[in-house]
Every structure is written in C-alpha cells, then in structure tokens.
Design an enzyme around this catalytic site. Sequence first.
Site, PDB file in Angstrom:
ATOM      1  N   PHE A 285       0.843  -1.199   0.000  1.00  0.00           N
ATOM      2  CA  PHE A 285       0.000   0.000   0.000  1.00  0.00           C
ATOM      3  C   PHE A 285       0.879   1.250   0.000  1.00  0.00           C
ATOM      4  CE2 PHE A 285      -2.333  -3.351   2.300  1.00  0.00           C
ATOM      5  CZ  PHE A 285      -3.449  -3.453   1.487  1.00  0.00           C
TER       6      PHE A 285
ATOM      7  N   LYS B 245      -6.040  -4.342  -2.320  1.00  0.00           N
ATOM      8  CA  LYS B 245      -5.306  -3.252  -2.986  1.00  0.00           C
ATOM      9  C   LYS B 245      -6.120  -2.634  -4.119  1.00  0.00           C
ATOM     10  CE  LYS B 245      -2.053  -0.447  -4.191  1.00  0.00           C
ATOM     11  NZ  LYS B 245      -0.721  -0.859  -4.642  1.00  0.00           N
TER      12      LYS B 245
ATOM     13  N   CYS C  35      -0.359   3.337 -10.820  1.00  0.00           N
ATOM     14  CA  CYS C  35      -1.240   2.465 -10.033  1.00  0.00           C
ATOM     15  C   CYS C  35      -2.721   2.776 -10.228  1.00  0.00           C
ATOM     16  CB  CYS C  35      -0.876   2.559  -8.547  1.00  0.00           C
ATOM     17  SG  CYS C  35       0.721   1.823  -8.142  1.00  0.00           S
TER      18      CYS C  35
ATOM     19  N   LEU D 148     -10.137  15.052  -1.429  1.00  0.00           N
ATOM     20  CA  LEU D 148     -11.280  15.882  -1.816  1.00  0.00           C
ATOM     21  C   LEU D 148     -10.827  17.218  -2.379  1.00  0.00           C
ATOM     22  CD1 LEU D 148     -14.211  15.537   0.772  1.00  0.00           C
ATOM     23  CD2 LEU D 148     -14.088  14.714  -1.578  1.00  0.00           C
TER      24      LEU D 148
END
Length: 437
Positions: free
Chosen positions: A146, A201, A257, A247
């Site tokens: 991650f 993931k 990715c 945001l």
Amino acid sequence: MRLTVIGTGYLGATHAACMAQLGHEVVGVDVDADKVAAPEAGRVPFHEPRLAGLVARHTAGGRLRFTSSCEEAGAFGQVHFVCVGTPQRGDGDGADPTCVESAFDAIARHARKGALLVGKSTVPVGTAAGLAARHSGVEVAWNPEFLREGFAVEDTLRPDRLVFGVRTARAERLLRTVYAPVLGAGTPLVVTDFATAELVKTAANSFLATKISFINAMAEVCEAAGGDVRKLSEALGCDDRIGRAFLRAGAGFGGGCLPKDLRAFAHRAAELGVDLGFLRQVDAINMRRRDRVIALARELSGGTVLGARVAVLGAAFKPDSDDIRDSPALNVAARLDLDGADVTVHDPAAMDNARKAYPLLGYALSVEEALRGAELVLHLTEWPQFREVDPRRAAALVYRPRIVDGRGVLDAARWTAAGWRFRALGAPVPAGEGEER
C-alpha cells in the site's frame, strides 16, 4: 530472518531496504543486470525520499545485497517476496500477471522445500490460488503493498495496516516474524484468504480514485452553477464519514497504479460476472479533467494557444516523485504543444524522465527560467516549491500574467492582487482580476 525480494524496481527496492532496516538479512534479485548494479553500489535510480540513504547504509553494512541469480537466492532465503510489475495488457484493460508468474516460477525452481513465497504485486483476483496450485513444493501467501510514492519508506516501516492472505498457520507465523517490529508498534493486522488479500489493494485504489473523481465531478457542477468547489470540499470534509483526504479538485490522478488498477479491477470483475461500470465513469471523469485544463488555457489565451509561450510547472504525476507514468501535467503539455504552443516544462525531480518520454517539449532548469517571457502559466504538479512562488516576483518575469491552477492550492486573491488573471477548476473567476497588459 533471511529474506529475498524478487524484483528491484520501485516496490522491490523499497521493500528490500526496509526489511534490512527491520533487522533482516536481505538479498534483492532481478534478471536485469542494470537494476542489480545500481542498488548493489548503494544507489537508487529513481526519486524516493529516504530510500537512497537506507540502501547505501545497509549495502555498506552487509545486511542488504543484490544478485541476478535465482539459484543463489533460493538457497539463501526462508521467505521470498515477489515484487514485480503487473502492467495493463496491450489488448485491453486487464492486468498482465505474466511477470509475477515468471518470478514465482523462477524462484520456486530453486527454493528450499517448505519455503514461503509471498506475493506483494497487485494482481487479478485468483492469481494466488493459481500459483499455489502449480507450485506444490513451496507455500504461497499474499501480502499486498500500500505504498504511496513520496512516502514509500514510511508506508513500509509504519504502515496503516498489514494484510496477510494465507492458507496455513505456519505461513501466518512466518509473516508475523518478518513484520514483528511493525506489529509490535501497534499496526493493525488483517489475516484473510487469498482472494480477499488480492482484492484489498485494487478495491482501495478504486475507492480513492472514485473519491477524487467525485470531487472533480462536483467541480464541473460548481462551474455550471456558479459555486466554489474549494468551499464545497471544505464543508464535505468536516463530515467524519467523508473526511478531507482526496477531496481536492484538480487535473485528476495519474501514475502507475490508480489508472491501471481501476481499469483492471473493472475488467476482472466483468470476467467474474460483476458489472462495475461506475468505475469506467470514474476513469472518464478523471480523463476529462485534462480537457478542462486545456479549455481554460485556451480561454485565457483568447481562444487559441497557437504561438503562445506556455510555462508548465510540473512533470511528475505527483510531488515527491520522478514518476511520469500517465502524468496529467505532461499529457496537457504535450497536447498544447500539438496545438502549436511553445511549451516549457519545469519539475524539481522528473526532468530527465520527462525529456526521455517527451523530447520535443522545452525544459527549464528552474521556475524562474520557465516563467521568463511566458504568456500563460499552468500549475499542474503540487510541489511545495510551486505553491511558494511569489506572484509579484513571478509577474515581473512573465510577458503576460495569466495562470491556471490545475491543483486547486494557490491563493486566488493573492495572485489576482498581484495583477494576474487566475483560473482554477471548479472555482469562480476571482473578483478584481487583473487586466491584460
């Protein structure tokens, strides 16, 4: 423990160095001799804060070394981590697990009986079960990564969670031993099956991509309705159920990715009979953010950028990285170049990679050089150096003070007070905007 890491690219080099930092003896393995030579000499051939120091320290101390021999690695390691890439397939949106399968095959041929082979790569769900079925002499587990580029060392040494996809108590026990210092620091652990571990993931990246595209869609609504997406984001972020992260409206996401994983997840779900069509909308919203940046560039340039001198601040897809894969900044720069603009790019870390991929663009060694004589400035990668630019000093360098903030972080009032015409995605035209020279 004695660990090997198969693949010494971004993920593999980071994992190898961090495992050495945790106290293990580590051998990094790669079939590419050049990828072995650089870290073996204590160098890292890409930009990632803190990583070069760890590699240099542990190669010099003997805890970390590199080889191109799977036979050597197989004889050495108790646990083998596979950290190779899964690019998007050339014939569609699905991920290509060929390199992962080849890496498992190569190390399994030489691994000692009972060795644990751990996948960290992002793969289509079902890959781990298939690998376990064809390699009965070793044990397989899945431990997804991650990592955030720019924070990869921190994310490995102090992750927000660990996920173990295992089938036996022994595999779980070995992984707990590997990560004992991390678990001892209180990191949450989820122990689950192969399929769930693989899905974590891609599900996480798809959720983050959805959140980014949601606020970018709200930016479109704000522009149509006369609203301000920054204030909308601020109000939404006060709700703990929503949160402030991801945001910020802007030019959209890129990198190696999120775009790839989003498409691959939707593709794999469709193969399984599940329609995740909304993820295709997430992808479409993201891609049209680049169109909106170009539209604002044309608007500030009187309808056309033909012949205009344009300074693009940013080449990497995000700050603290030299990764230009699917970079919104370079995509916009290249498209403006095709439209006849005279484009000059500056980035603190990604200049060499950008030059190789886009040799026809112009490049500047500093922000000041990029701004000098420009008729339009585009802020497209959120480096702190760009946020700290003094708009009054910048106005003295450019030919015309016109800027598009493609990341929604610049102070519109401050820039307009310095005489700039200012545009940002999802934001109203600032009051008191400067006049053209």
